[in-house]
Scaffold this motif. Structure first.
Motif, PDB file in Angstrom:
ATOM      1  N   GLN A  53       0.840  -1.195   0.000  1.00 16.83           N
ATOM      2  CA  GLN A  53       0.000   0.000   0.000  1.00 16.83           C
ATOM      3  C   GLN A  53       0.873   1.243   0.000  1.00 16.83           C
ATOM      4  O   GLN A  53       1.975   1.243   0.558  1.00 16.83           O
ATOM      5  N   ILE A  54       0.371   2.270  -0.675  1.00 14.30           N
ATOM      6  CA  ILE A  54       1.044   3.569  -0.730  1.00 14.30           C
ATOM      7  C   ILE A  54       0.086   4.568  -0.098  1.00 14.30           C
ATOM      8  O   ILE A  54      -1.025   4.760  -0.579  1.00 14.30           O
ATOM      9  N   LEU A  55       0.531   5.169   0.997  1.00 11.59           N
ATOM     10  CA  LEU A  55      -0.300   6.118   1.734  1.00 11.59           C
ATOM     11  C   LEU A  55       0.339   7.497   1.625  1.00 11.59           C
ATOM     12  O   LEU A  55       1.414   7.740   2.157  1.00 11.59           O
ATOM     13  N   MET A  56      -0.339   8.387   0.901  1.00 13.90           N
ATOM     14  CA  MET A  56       0.192   9.730   0.677  1.00 13.90           C
ATOM     15  C   MET A  56      -0.509  10.733   1.581  1.00 13.90           C
ATOM     16  O   MET A  56      -1.725  10.878   1.527  1.00 13.90           O
ATOM     17  N   LEU A 121       4.434   2.117   1.757  1.00 10.67           N
ATOM     18  CA  LEU A 121       5.184   3.314   1.394  1.00 10.67           C
ATOM     19  C   LEU A 121       4.390   4.508   1.914  1.00 10.67           C
ATOM     20  O   LEU A 121       3.192   4.624   1.629  1.00 10.67           O
ATOM     21  N   THR A 122       5.045   5.370   2.676  1.00 17.80           N
ATOM     22  CA  THR A 122       4.392   6.549   3.243  1.00 17.80           C
ATOM     23  C   THR A 122       5.016   7.809   2.664  1.00 17.80           C
ATOM     24  O   THR A 122       6.238   7.939   2.633  1.00 17.80           O
ATOM     25  N   VAL A 123       4.177   8.720   2.207  1.00 20.69           N
ATOM     26  CA  VAL A 123       4.612  10.014   1.687  1.00 20.69           C
ATOM     27  C   VAL A 123       4.149  11.082   2.672  1.00 20.69           C
ATOM     28  O   VAL A 123       2.961  11.142   3.011  1.00 20.69           O
ATOM     29  N   VAL A 124       5.103  11.910   3.118  1.00 18.18           N
ATOM     30  CA  VAL A 124       4.810  12.940   4.115  1.00 18.18           C
ATOM     31  C   VAL A 124       5.324  14.295   3.619  1.00 18.18           C
ATOM     32  O   VAL A 124       6.401  14.380   3.039  1.00 18.18           O
ATOM     33  N   VAL A 148       8.577  -1.077   5.493  1.00 19.34           N
ATOM     34  CA  VAL A 148       8.068   0.291   5.422  1.00 19.34           C
ATOM     35  C   VAL A 148       9.134   1.209   4.845  1.00 19.34           C
ATOM     36  O   VAL A 148      10.297   1.137   5.205  1.00 19.34           O
ATOM     37  N   VAL A 149       8.708   2.072   3.935  1.00 20.46           N
ATOM     38  CA  VAL A 149       9.562   3.137   3.417  1.00 20.46           C
ATOM     39  C   VAL A 149       8.820   4.446   3.656  1.00 20.46           C
ATOM     40  O   VAL A 149       7.616   4.544   3.394  1.00 20.46           O
ATOM     41  N   LEU A 150       9.542   5.434   4.160  1.00 17.99           N
ATOM     42  CA  LEU A 150       8.963   6.746   4.423  1.00 17.99           C
ATOM     43  C   LEU A 150       9.694   7.773   3.568  1.00 17.99           C
ATOM     44  O   LEU A 150      10.909   7.933   3.675  1.00 17.99           O
ATOM     45  N   PHE A 151       8.955   8.458   2.702  1.00 20.17           N
ATOM     46  CA  PHE A 151       9.497   9.561   1.911  1.00 20.17           C
ATOM     47  C   PHE A 151       8.997  10.862   2.529  1.00 20.17           C
ATOM     48  O   PHE A 151       7.798  11.105   2.590  1.00 20.17           O
ATOM     49  N   TYR A 152       9.939  11.679   2.993  1.00 18.23           N
ATOM     50  CA  TYR A 152       9.640  12.954   3.654  1.00 18.23           C
ATOM     51  C   TYR A 152      10.107  14.075   2.725  1.00 18.23           C
ATOM     52  O   TYR A 152      11.286  14.162   2.405  1.00 18.23           O
ATOM     53  N   TYR A 153       9.175  14.903   2.279  1.00 18.35           N
ATOM     54  CA  TYR A 153       9.504  15.973   1.338  1.00 18.35           C
ATOM     55  C   TYR A 153       9.465  17.317   2.039  1.00 18.35           C
ATOM     56  O   TYR A 153       8.451  17.677   2.642  1.00 18.35           O
TER      57      TYR A 153
END
Length: 196
Positions: A53-56, A121-124, A148-153
C-alpha cells in the motif's frame, strides 16, 4: 466478472492477482482500511492479493494532538478546524470520536495486528499538520517488521504531489518518480512483471 460502463465484459479482472493500493489524503485512510479488510479476508479475495500500500499524506487524526497538529494547526492548505468538521460529517453521530479506527489507526484493537499489514510506502509533507501521525504509523509498522519506506519531502504542503497547481514543482516530480521506482522494485522482487 465485472462489466464496464459500456456493457462489455471486463475480462482482464479475473487475470489480476497482485494489487498495490494507493490512497491520497483521506483516500490513504480508505486504502489502509481496505488493506486491513484484505488481511482479514485472506483467501476470500483470490485471485486478488493486496501486496503493498502507498499512503500519501494521510488524513489520520486522534484525540491527543501531536506536535505538528499543534504547531501547524492553522497554517497552509487544510486547517485543523476544517478537518475536524470533515471527521464530524463522516463519522456516525453517536461515534464522533477522533480515536475511531478509521481516523486513528494507532489505537490498539483497531483491526488485524499491525504485523499482518502489507508493505507500506508513506509520503509525508513537511508543512502538513497531519504529518506526525503518518510518521508514527510508519514507525509502528516498522516495529513489527512490516516492510516500510517513508518519503519525507521538505518545503511542501498537504497534497503537494497531487494538486494540479503544484504538479510541476521539483518535490512533486521527485515524489512521482520515487513512487514508481518503489512499486516497480517491489513487484519485480517478487518475481512478477510490472507494466503500466
Amino acid at each position: 466478472m465485472i462489466v464496464s460502463e459500456w456493457g462489455q465484459p471486463f475480462s482482464v479482472f479475473h487475470k489480476l492477482s497482485l494489487c498495490v493500493l494507493l490512497g491520497v489524503s483521506c483516500g490513504a485512510n480508505i486504502a489502509d482500511y481496505v488493506a486491513q479488510r484484505s488481511v482479514e479476508a485472506d483467501k476470500l479475495l483470490d485471485p486478488i492479493k493486496v501486496v503493498a500500500q502507498i499512503l500519501m499524506y494521510h488524513f489520520f487524526i486522534g484525540s491527543v494532538p501531536t506536535k505538528s497538529e499543534i504547531n501547524l494547526a492553522n497554517s497552509y492548505f487544510y486547517d485543523k478546524a476544517m478537518c475536524l468538521l470533515a471527521w464530524k460529517l463522516f463519522l456516525p453521530e453517536e461515534e464522533v470520536n477522533l480515536n475511531h479506527p478509521t481516523a486513528n489507526p494507532l489505537i490498539p484493537g483497531r483491526g488485524p495486528p499491525l504485523k499482518c499489514m502489507p508493505p507500506t510506502l508513506t509520503v509525508v509533507a513537511e508543512h502538513d499538520w497531519m504529518r506526525d501521525r503518518a510518521i508514527a504509523y510508519s514507525e509502528e509498522l516498522r516495529k513489527v517488521n512490516v516492510d516500510v519506506v517513508l518519503f519525507y519531502y521538505k518545503d511542501v504542503v498537504h497534497e503537494f504531489a497531487t494538486l494540479d497547481v503544484l504538479l510541476k514543482i521539483p518535490q512533486a516530480q521527485a515524489c512521482a518518480e520515487d513512487i514508481a521506482i518503489w512499486v516497480k522494485k517491489y513487484i519485480s522482487l517478487r518475481g512478477h512483471e510490472f507494466s503500466y
